[in-house]
Scaffold this motif. Sequence first.
Motif, PDB file in Angstrom:
ATOM      1  N   LEU A  76     -93.661-124.906  -6.287  1.00 55.51           N
ATOM      2  CA  LEU A  76     -92.664-124.733  -7.326  1.00 55.51           C
ATOM      3  C   LEU A  76     -92.104-126.086  -7.728  1.00 55.51           C
ATOM      4  N   ALA A 120     -94.185-120.127 -13.495  1.00 59.61           N
ATOM      5  CA  ALA A 120     -92.946-120.673 -12.931  1.00 59.61           C
ATOM      6  C   ALA A 120     -91.850-120.528 -13.966  1.00 59.61           C
ATOM      7  N   SER A 147     -91.581-118.328  -8.835  1.00 59.46           N
ATOM      8  CA  SER A 147     -92.990-118.646  -9.074  1.00 59.46           C
ATOM      9  C   SER A 147     -93.859-117.499  -8.598  1.00 59.46           C
ATOM     10  N   ASP A 170     -97.834-117.192  -7.408  1.00 59.42           N
ATOM     11  CA  ASP A 170     -99.033-117.952  -7.075  1.00 59.42           C
ATOM     12  C   ASP A 170     -99.915-117.115  -6.179  1.00 59.42           C
TER      13      ASP A 170
END
Length: 76
Positions: free
Chosen positions: A4, A71, A36, A38
């Motif tokens: 991040l 993000a 975020s 991911d």
Amino acid sequence: MWTLPEPMLAAPVAGPDLPPGGAVEPKWDGFRALVSVDAGRVLLRSRRGTEMGPAFPEIMAGVGQLPDATALDGVM
């Protein structure tokens, strides 16, 4: 692993004039947070790095629907 980014912090200015294309956003009462996504992992933290996910399960559930490698930085 993707991490991040650091939050952008407010800075004082000499005057209220904005450069062409500039924008401002008022700070309402609330929490400043970075989120975020991911590889399916969702991270919600304060600008100081405190994990905020357990306190906001509804945000965690909604953010999980965002595309991978997303993000966001804002006030909630």
